[in-house]
Write a protein that holds these residues in place. Sequence first.
Motif, short mmCIF file in Angstrom:
data_model
loop_
_atom_site.label_atom_id
_atom_site.label_comp_id
_atom_site.label_asym_id
_atom_site.label_seq_id
_atom_site.Cartn_x
_atom_site.Cartn_y
_atom_site.Cartn_z
N THR A 150 32.33 -21.00 -24.23
CA THR A 150 31.62 -19.77 -24.83
C THR A 150 30.26 -19.91 -24.95
OG1 THR A 150 32.39 -20.31 -27.07
CG2 THR A 150 33.70 -18.77 -25.73
N ILE A 151 29.92 -21.18 -25.03
CA ILE A 151 28.41 -21.64 -24.98
C ILE A 151 27.35 -21.06 -23.90
CG2 ILE A 151 26.70 -23.45 -25.12
CD1 ILE A 151 28.76 -25.25 -26.19
N LEU A 152 28.22 -20.69 -22.73
CA LEU A 152 27.65 -20.00 -21.76
C LEU A 152 27.01 -18.71 -21.87
CD1 LEU A 152 29.83 -21.08 -18.81
CD2 LEU A 152 27.70 -22.13 -19.16
N TRP A 153 27.68 -18.09 -22.79
CA TRP A 153 26.98 -16.68 -23.20
C TRP A 153 26.66 -16.51 -24.56
CZ3 TRP A 153 32.19 -17.21 -21.26
CH2 TRP A 153 33.14 -16.90 -22.08
N ARG A 154 27.40 -17.55 -25.34
CA ARG A 154 27.17 -17.16 -26.80
C ARG A 154 25.51 -17.87 -27.11
NH1 ARG A 154 28.37 -20.54 -30.02
NH2 ARG A 154 29.96 -21.69 -29.10
N ALA A 155 24.99 -18.83 -26.56
CA ALA A 155 23.69 -19.41 -26.76
C ALA A 155 22.73 -18.90 -25.94
CB ALA A 155 23.79 -20.94 -26.51
N LEU A 250 37.85 -18.68 -5.57
CA LEU A 250 38.61 -17.96 -6.36
C LEU A 250 38.04 -18.19 -7.80
CD1 LEU A 250 40.82 -15.71 -7.12
CD2 LEU A 250 42.22 -17.69 -7.23
N LEU A 251 37.86 -19.62 -8.13
CA LEU A 251 37.59 -20.14 -9.41
C LEU A 251 36.13 -19.55 -9.80
CD1 LEU A 251 39.26 -23.67 -9.63
CD2 LEU A 251 39.75 -21.62 -10.78
N THR A 252 35.23 -19.74 -8.83
CA THR A 252 33.74 -19.36 -8.71
C THR A 252 33.58 -17.68 -9.21
OG1 THR A 252 33.07 -21.00 -7.24
CG2 THR A 252 31.57 -19.22 -7.62
N LEU A 253 34.65 -16.86 -8.77
CA LEU A 253 34.46 -15.50 -8.97
C LEU A 253 35.13 -15.16 -10.19
CD1 LEU A 253 35.65 -13.95 -5.50
CD2 LEU A 253 33.51 -14.02 -6.65
N ILE A 254 36.07 -15.83 -10.58
CA ILE A 254 36.56 -15.91 -11.95
C ILE A 254 35.52 -16.19 -13.04
CG2 ILE A 254 38.41 -16.85 -13.86
CD1 ILE A 254 40.37 -16.83 -11.40
N LEU A 255 35.07 -17.36 -12.91
CA LEU A 255 33.95 -17.81 -13.88
C LEU A 255 32.62 -16.93 -13.90
CD1 LEU A 255 33.05 -20.19 -15.84
CD2 LEU A 255 32.15 -21.34 -13.84
N SER A 256 32.49 -16.45 -13.04
CA SER A 256 31.21 -15.44 -12.91
C SER A 256 31.47 -14.34 -13.45
CB SER A 256 30.80 -15.35 -11.32
OG SER A 256 30.45 -16.47 -10.76
N VAL A 257 32.70 -13.54 -13.28
CA VAL A 257 33.04 -12.26 -13.89
C VAL A 257 33.21 -12.59 -15.53
CG1 VAL A 257 34.74 -10.57 -14.07
CG2 VAL A 257 33.93 -11.46 -11.80
N LEU A 258 33.78 -13.61 -15.63
CA LEU A 258 34.09 -14.12 -17.21
C LEU A 258 32.84 -14.25 -18.07
CD1 LEU A 258 36.16 -14.67 -19.43
CD2 LEU A 258 36.02 -17.02 -18.83
N THR A 259 31.96 -14.81 -17.36
CA THR A 259 30.53 -15.18 -18.20
C THR A 259 29.67 -14.00 -18.05
OG1 THR A 259 30.67 -17.66 -17.49
CG2 THR A 259 28.61 -16.71 -18.35
N VAL A 260 29.48 -13.38 -16.82
CA VAL A 260 28.17 -12.35 -16.75
C VAL A 260 28.89 -10.90 -16.95
CG1 VAL A 260 26.75 -11.20 -15.05
CG2 VAL A 260 26.95 -13.78 -14.99
N GLY A 261 30.35 -10.80 -16.76
CA GLY A 261 30.62 -9.43 -16.73
C GLY A 261 31.30 -9.15 -18.06
N PHE A 262 31.80 -10.11 -18.75
CA PHE A 262 32.36 -9.92 -20.16
C PHE A 262 31.43 -10.54 -21.22
CE2 PHE A 262 36.05 -9.36 -17.04
CZ PHE A 262 36.47 -8.25 -17.76
N GLY A 263 31.19 -11.92 -20.91
CA GLY A 263 30.62 -12.78 -22.11
C GLY A 263 29.27 -11.90 -22.37
#
Length: 362
Positions: A150-155, A250-263
């Motif tokens: 969560t540091i990727l979007w919290r900070a 697949l992991l790249t898309l999941i990580l991108s959507v999780l960080t940019v799209g939701f976080g």
Amino acid sequence: MAIRKKSTKSPPVLSHEFVLQNHADIVSCVAMIFLLGLMFEITAKASIIFVTLQYNVTLPATEEQATESASLYYYGIKDLATVFFYMLVAIIIHAIIQEYVLDKINRRMHFSKTKHSKFNESGQLSAFYLFACVWGTFILISENYIADPTILWRAYPHNLMTFQMKFFYISQLAYWLHAFPELYFQKTKKEDIPRQLVYIGLYLFHIAGAYLLKNLISNRILLLRFQVFDLWHLSCRFSLWAVLFVLGRLLTLILSVLTVGFGLARAENQKLDFSTGNFNVLAVRIAVLASICITQAFMMWKFINFQLRRWREHSAFQAPAVKKKPTVTKGRSSRKGTENGVNGTLTSNVADSPRNRKEKSS
């Protein structure tokens, strides 16, 4: 008087190793000029911009954190000079690996020209991917990105970076920029240049974009890419690489959507502010996600086409060859038939020949 004939000898052709070594020597001299500039007070200020990382900020120690002060960095226009210097270093390292490792293997294996160029490309990329994988993993562990994603979007925005994080980005930009002159040094074929320009441009676009937008998600994405492609260049097990390639996308898309799209979408500060480096707005998030998704779709499209072409070549190679029926030549048989008669029997003309009549009379 004897007339001297003009020599028609062609000028000597420079070998690939001589051309590569000559350019490496020139680049080494240029890099040494910057290093020697550190020794003199007049040129030290200019040389420091090229050799060391710029924009250093020292934060005082607090009770909650460590007892020592922390040195952090941010980016600026002077980073271009640092990228240029380490681009020269990358060219020198490239020449060292080529001369002392890859060329010796090529001489022993006696590869053809096509396999020679492919082996050189895979060898250079394998060394870089392996080094980047180890370095990127160490950064993720030391910066606590694996234990707490969560540091990727919290900070965000990540205005300040540690020394190893900024140096990682500088090294990445320098390596992929050095790939442009290497196309000339390595005498790359014209048909291979567009393919290499595409993936070099994609790397530079995404790394520079993440560095300027202060989004450290690219570190994880690059680590996934380097691990997958390092396995491809180092391993001969193509099926294992194919599976990991799809999982990496697949992991790249999941990580991108999780960080940019939701976080980042749920962050409190969503205002565009160039002074603080905050780019967390809807338009930028859509552009980032679109860029990542289009790149992954393009890579999957190239991967599927490559797999289909490889499958067709494999099926065509294993297809049983159609046996041709042997053709009967009637030339000799007809000639024998005329000499010995029809189907091996003596005809009346042959039997009544002068030679046969003479043998009968004797």
